[in-house]
Scaffold this motif. Structure first.
Motif, PDB file in Angstrom:
ATOM      1  N   ALA B 308     -46.544 -35.869   4.457  1.00 19.80           N
ATOM      2  CA  ALA B 308     -45.768 -36.947   4.447  1.00 19.80           C
ATOM      3  C   ALA B 308     -45.804 -37.411   6.007  1.00 19.80           C
ATOM      4  O   ALA B 308     -45.836 -36.729   6.867  1.00 19.80           O
ATOM      5  CB  ALA B 308     -44.405 -36.719   4.019  1.00 19.80           C
ATOM      6  N   TYR B 310     -43.557 -39.858   8.900  1.00 15.16           N
ATOM      7  CA  TYR B 310     -42.139 -40.396   8.936  1.00 15.16           C
ATOM      8  C   TYR B 310     -42.159 -41.185  10.033  1.00 15.16           C
ATOM      9  O   TYR B 310     -42.954 -41.011  11.087  1.00 15.16           O
ATOM     10  CB  TYR B 310     -41.051 -39.554   8.828  1.00 15.16           C
ATOM     11  CG  TYR B 310     -40.858 -38.915   7.360  1.00 15.16           C
ATOM     12  CD1 TYR B 310     -39.890 -39.674   6.561  1.00 15.16           C
ATOM     13  CD2 TYR B 310     -41.378 -37.807   7.004  1.00 15.16           C
ATOM     14  CE1 TYR B 310     -39.748 -38.917   5.367  1.00 15.16           C
ATOM     15  CE2 TYR B 310     -41.375 -37.435   5.623  1.00 15.16           C
ATOM     16  CZ  TYR B 310     -40.391 -37.816   5.088  1.00 15.16           C
ATOM     17  OH  TYR B 310     -40.292 -37.385   3.561  1.00 15.16           O
ATOM     18  N   GLY B 313     -37.239 -41.804  10.375  1.00 18.11           N
ATOM     19  CA  GLY B 313     -36.314 -41.282   9.137  1.00 18.11           C
ATOM     20  C   GLY B 313     -36.992 -41.777   7.966  1.00 18.11           C
ATOM     21  O   GLY B 313     -36.545 -41.315   6.647  1.00 18.11           O
ATOM     22  N   LYS B 314     -37.627 -42.734   7.967  1.00 17.04           N
ATOM     23  CA  LYS B 314     -38.359 -43.508   6.692  1.00 17.04           C
ATOM     24  C   LYS B 314     -39.982 -43.208   6.476  1.00 17.04           C
ATOM     25  O   LYS B 314     -40.613 -42.892   7.445  1.00 17.04           O
ATOM     26  CB  LYS B 314     -38.407 -44.875   6.657  1.00 17.04           C
ATOM     27  CG  LYS B 314     -37.023 -45.576   6.491  1.00 17.04           C
ATOM     28  CD  LYS B 314     -36.878 -46.992   6.457  1.00 17.04           C
ATOM     29  CE  LYS B 314     -37.701 -47.408   5.413  1.00 17.04           C
ATOM     30  NZ  LYS B 314     -37.599 -49.045   5.334  1.00 17.04           N
ATOM     31  N   ARG B 315     -40.073 -42.885   5.167  1.00 14.96           N
ATOM     32  CA  ARG B 315     -41.457 -42.310   4.884  1.00 14.96           C
ATOM     33  C   ARG B 315     -42.405 -43.651   5.128  1.00 14.96           C
ATOM     34  O   ARG B 315     -42.185 -44.887   4.631  1.00 14.96           O
ATOM     35  CB  ARG B 315     -41.738 -41.857   3.495  1.00 14.96           C
ATOM     36  CG  ARG B 315     -42.819 -41.270   3.229  1.00 14.96           C
ATOM     37  CD  ARG B 315     -43.178 -40.470   1.900  1.00 14.96           C
ATOM     38  NE  ARG B 315     -44.495 -40.187   1.846  1.00 14.96           N
ATOM     39  CZ  ARG B 315     -45.111 -39.016   1.191  1.00 14.96           C
ATOM     40  NH1 ARG B 315     -44.312 -38.347   0.778  1.00 14.96           N
ATOM     41  NH2 ARG B 315     -46.326 -38.980   1.030  1.00 14.96           N
ATOM     42  N   VAL B 316     -43.496 -43.424   5.908  1.00 15.85           N
ATOM     43  CA  VAL B 316     -44.190 -44.449   6.262  1.00 15.85           C
ATOM     44  C   VAL B 316     -45.853 -44.373   5.863  1.00 15.85           C
ATOM     45  O   VAL B 316     -46.494 -45.251   6.273  1.00 15.85           O
ATOM     46  CB  VAL B 316     -43.988 -44.992   7.739  1.00 15.85           C
ATOM     47  CG1 VAL B 316     -42.861 -45.516   7.783  1.00 15.85           C
ATOM     48  CG2 VAL B 316     -44.389 -44.133   8.443  1.00 15.85           C
ATOM     49  N   GLN B 318     -48.961 -41.196   4.583  1.00 13.33           N
ATOM     50  CA  GLN B 318     -49.268 -39.712   4.433  1.00 13.33           C
ATOM     51  C   GLN B 318     -50.718 -39.468   5.018  1.00 13.33           C
ATOM     52  O   GLN B 318     -51.833 -40.253   5.104  1.00 13.33           O
ATOM     53  CB  GLN B 318     -49.454 -39.319   2.952  1.00 13.33           C
ATOM     54  CG  GLN B 318     -50.265 -40.053   2.164  1.00 13.33           C
ATOM     55  CD  GLN B 318     -50.277 -39.722   0.835  1.00 13.33           C
ATOM     56  OE1 GLN B 318     -49.195 -39.134  -0.027  1.00 13.33           O
ATOM     57  NE2 GLN B 318     -51.401 -40.075   0.073  1.00 13.33           N
ATOM     58  N   VAL B 348     -45.690 -42.067  15.116  1.00 13.47           N
ATOM     59  CA  VAL B 348     -45.002 -41.527  13.840  1.00 13.47           C
ATOM     60  C   VAL B 348     -44.760 -39.981  13.962  1.00 13.47           C
ATOM     61  O   VAL B 348     -45.191 -39.374  14.965  1.00 13.47           O
ATOM     62  CB  VAL B 348     -45.940 -41.919  12.435  1.00 13.47           C
ATOM     63  CG1 VAL B 348     -45.988 -43.380  12.445  1.00 13.47           C
ATOM     64  CG2 VAL B 348     -47.434 -41.352  12.800  1.00 13.47           C
ATOM     65  N   GLU B 349     -44.508 -39.402  12.893  1.00 12.63           N
ATOM     66  CA  GLU B 349     -44.030 -38.123  12.692  1.00 12.63           C
ATOM     67  C   GLU B 349     -44.711 -37.300  11.718  1.00 12.63           C
ATOM     68  O   GLU B 349     -44.671 -38.041  10.431  1.00 12.63           O
ATOM     69  CB  GLU B 349     -42.697 -37.617  12.698  1.00 12.63           C
ATOM     70  CG  GLU B 349     -42.047 -37.720  14.153  1.00 12.63           C
ATOM     71  CD  GLU B 349     -40.571 -37.434  14.171  1.00 12.63           C
ATOM     72  OE1 GLU B 349     -39.834 -37.351  12.897  1.00 12.63           O
ATOM     73  OE2 GLU B 349     -40.013 -36.940  15.249  1.00 12.63           O
ATOM     74  N   GLU B 351     -45.311 -34.556   8.753  1.00 12.24           N
ATOM     75  CA  GLU B 351     -44.756 -33.092   8.342  1.00 12.24           C
ATOM     76  C   GLU B 351     -45.792 -32.246   7.784  1.00 12.24           C
ATOM     77  O   GLU B 351     -46.191 -32.060   6.717  1.00 12.24           O
ATOM     78  CB  GLU B 351     -43.710 -33.389   6.940  1.00 12.24           C
ATOM     79  CG  GLU B 351     -42.685 -34.184   7.240  1.00 12.24           C
ATOM     80  CD  GLU B 351     -41.584 -33.709   7.757  1.00 12.24           C
ATOM     81  OE1 GLU B 351     -41.106 -32.495   7.071  1.00 12.24           O
ATOM     82  OE2 GLU B 351     -40.758 -34.117   8.889  1.00 12.24           O
ATOM     83  N   THR B 356     -42.888 -30.225  12.118  1.00 15.16           N
ATOM     84  CA  THR B 356     -43.106 -31.560  12.288  1.00 15.16           C
ATOM     85  C   THR B 356     -43.987 -31.779  13.838  1.00 15.16           C
ATOM     86  O   THR B 356     -43.602 -31.145  14.658  1.00 15.16           O
ATOM     87  CB  THR B 356     -41.741 -32.382  12.598  1.00 15.16           C
ATOM     88  OG1 THR B 356     -41.060 -32.048  11.177  1.00 15.16           O
ATOM     89  CG2 THR B 356     -42.045 -33.839  12.542  1.00 15.16           C
TER      90      THR B 356
END
Lengths: 367, 367
Positions: B308, B310, B313-316, B318, B348-349, B351, B356
């Motif tokens: 994923a 992020y 804090g929102k998934r943006v 993969q 972005v970050e 996972e 992270t």
């Protein structure tokens, strides 16, 4: 032995975490998904399966879902088995054939309702054939792969384990029937079926999110039953005559060659795409057929390609699955034999990788 | 790491003997066939591929053959790429879509003649879709999988090696064109193509019986070129932006999401089954798209499932492919990013399984 390189393309399952924690040692790939093949050892897994109860991650038995007014019509187009008498709550083993009578898959059809079916598939992208047919014939039906992952509970203690988790009503499910059972507020189809002859169930786990929760519940409930993670067992499935699509037969074979003529009601299966071809096959009869074969001598090496079978210097067949059976103290095998040498008692020679072996065609599978 | 359990179902190839003798260490399964993934190590294989020449067993790029009066019509039904200008001797990269615009495969179409085509497929049983469509629309065409196994010659010395075996005329083959060349009395199609950015060829080896003979001829001719057995290289293909069907995209994605809009001539590709759906997609534009992504920090672990992505804090998005690149001294990755975060420079970050990571969306792939 070579390692398997993991990637997203070899899909994980809702139970992969549990499978790994249980110490899986080997995988195969089935419908582009990971299928465990061994935990302790194939022989130890076999002994345990015949004595206790195992939980199998068979998510790779993907479902093809048919929904809509033409679902039943489409289902009958796919198979020569007559489905008119099939009721919701029943499972049918159905050969799927193309217009030449070649087998595209040998799945289990699950009738949820007149207009809603699952096809629980063997190893081929049957979804693409079904979608192509639905599109080409302009049928009023939705075809897709739902988020459903079967979990099999197999072995002599399967009833006891399942009753502890789902209640005693599971004991009443008859062979190749299913009923609905609640788990954590969700209704799951539970069938008495599975890819072993030891008895048991398949839970059609709808929704990946509850996978590990159900996995853990089964292991917690079965500790004193010696429940273990398991998988379809090569030795046991050969003993029981459970065929493997891609191993024992391919799209070059007709159902009749696979000994599946009893699942072909070709005269009455009106609408089946392969019907004309199979009527001819049924009339002429196959010239080769799948047979159980005992291979003499010590334990055979792994069968990773067809082994040619000879008699009197002529090729008369091939072996496609073979393993040493501790219970029968011989090598058990499945092969495709020519008409001239398929009778029980026929003595033949198998070209195994470690040399030529004597072998005998059997009347019936071992169990 | 787990082992792979071999069986006939995971098909061997005409070159498997050579692959094993060369010391293959890992396999994946692709179109139900064995595909090597590593010989020395992924990084050592990468360095060698960029410096010398490799012979790749890519038999798993199976062919779907279309033969007959309706072959060209059927081919155009499968893809939104306009094929009217395509000539025999050309190869086209063609997204294949269903009626919803979902990608079923991203193969290379090989036009042998107006009425004879091969589709050199990525990892899905496209054969079944094509057979279903041909049957449903009652087309006058034969569809099957011929005994053709591609062997790729990749790397900077590919021209030299190929010229030694097939003659200097191979040097004249232009990119994504093919011509016929004789080997041991058989005519083989040789294309300038392949799943790397290092240059090279794909030989469509027709007839399994000559597989090892060709394999051996290439190794004998290339000893001083340091020819080695190789395979598609994870690092190199990410650097080059070569997508992997099943990893970077699935049937849930449209060609436009995969950055393949340039291969969709949806307005003029009359007959394409997914045309109506793609016209809508093209008009509205995709809301997510494949992007090159640099993942900061040390070498990432293997990417065996979507990671994923992020932002705030929102998934943006993969990440679906990732590896450490020795040449670019960073982790190179491919991901599907939402519209809000697909611009070059977006921070972005990711996972990753080991924690992270900071990551940056790039403008273009590395090479």
């Amino acid at each position: 032995m070579a390692q398997i390189s993991l990637s997203r393309r070899l899909r994980r399952t809702p139970f992969s975490e549990g499978v790994e924690a249980a110490g899986v040692k080997g995988f195969t790939v089935y419908n582009r998904m990971l299928l465990p093949t061994v935990f302790e050892s194939v022989q130890a897994d076999y002994r345990h399966l015949k004595s206790h109860v195992q939980v199998w991650d068979v998510s790779c038995e993907r479902q093809v879902e048919l929904r809509g007014p033409d679902a039943a019509r489409l289902m009958q187009m796919l198979t020569p088995r007559d489905l008119r008498g099939m009721l919701p709550g029943q499972c049918y083993y159905v050969p799927i054939v193309d217009e030449t009578g070649g087998m595209l898959n040998d799945p289990v059809a699950v009738k949820l309702a007149e207009d809603r079916w699952w096809i629980s598939i063997a190893d081929s992208d049957l979804l693409l054939w079904v979608k192509g047919i639905a599109n080409g014939y302009r049928l009023d039906v939705l075809v897709d792969e739902p988020d459903v992952s079967p979990l099999a509970i197999q072995g002599p203690k399967a009833d006891e384990l399942m009753a502890r988790v789902f209640g005693d009503r599971v004991r009443d499910i008859r062979f190749f029937k299913f009923d609905m059972f609640e788990f954590e507020g969700r209704d799951l189809a539970v069938a008495r079926s599975g890819y072993s002859k030891q008895g048991g169930f398949e839970i059609y786990v709808e929704g990946s999110d509850i996978g590990m929760s159900l996995w853990n519940a089964l292991f917690a409930a079965g500790e004193d039953l010696q429940v273990r993670a398991g998988c379809p067992n090569l030795i046991e499935r050969i003993e029981g005559g459970l065929l493997s699509y891609g191993n024992d037969m391919t799209d070059y074979n007709t159902p009749h060659e696979c000994g599946l003529g009893k699942f072909c009601n070709t005269h009455t299966a009106i609408g089946c795409i392969g019907r004309d071809a199979l009527l001819r096959v049924a009339k002429e009869g196959p010239v080769q057929q799948i047979r159980p074969i005992t291979i003499h001598g010590d334990e055979v090496p792994p069968c990773d390609r067809p082994w040619a079978v000879y008699a009197g210097g002529k090729r008369v067949g091939q072996v496609t699955s073979a393993a040493w059976s501790p219970d029968f103290e011989s090598n058990v095998a499945i092969g495709m034999m020519r008409l001239s040498h398929w009778d029980a008692g026929a003595e033949v020679e198998v070209e195994a990788p470690d040399g030529t072996r004597r072998a005998t065609v059997r009347e019936a599978f071992w169990i």
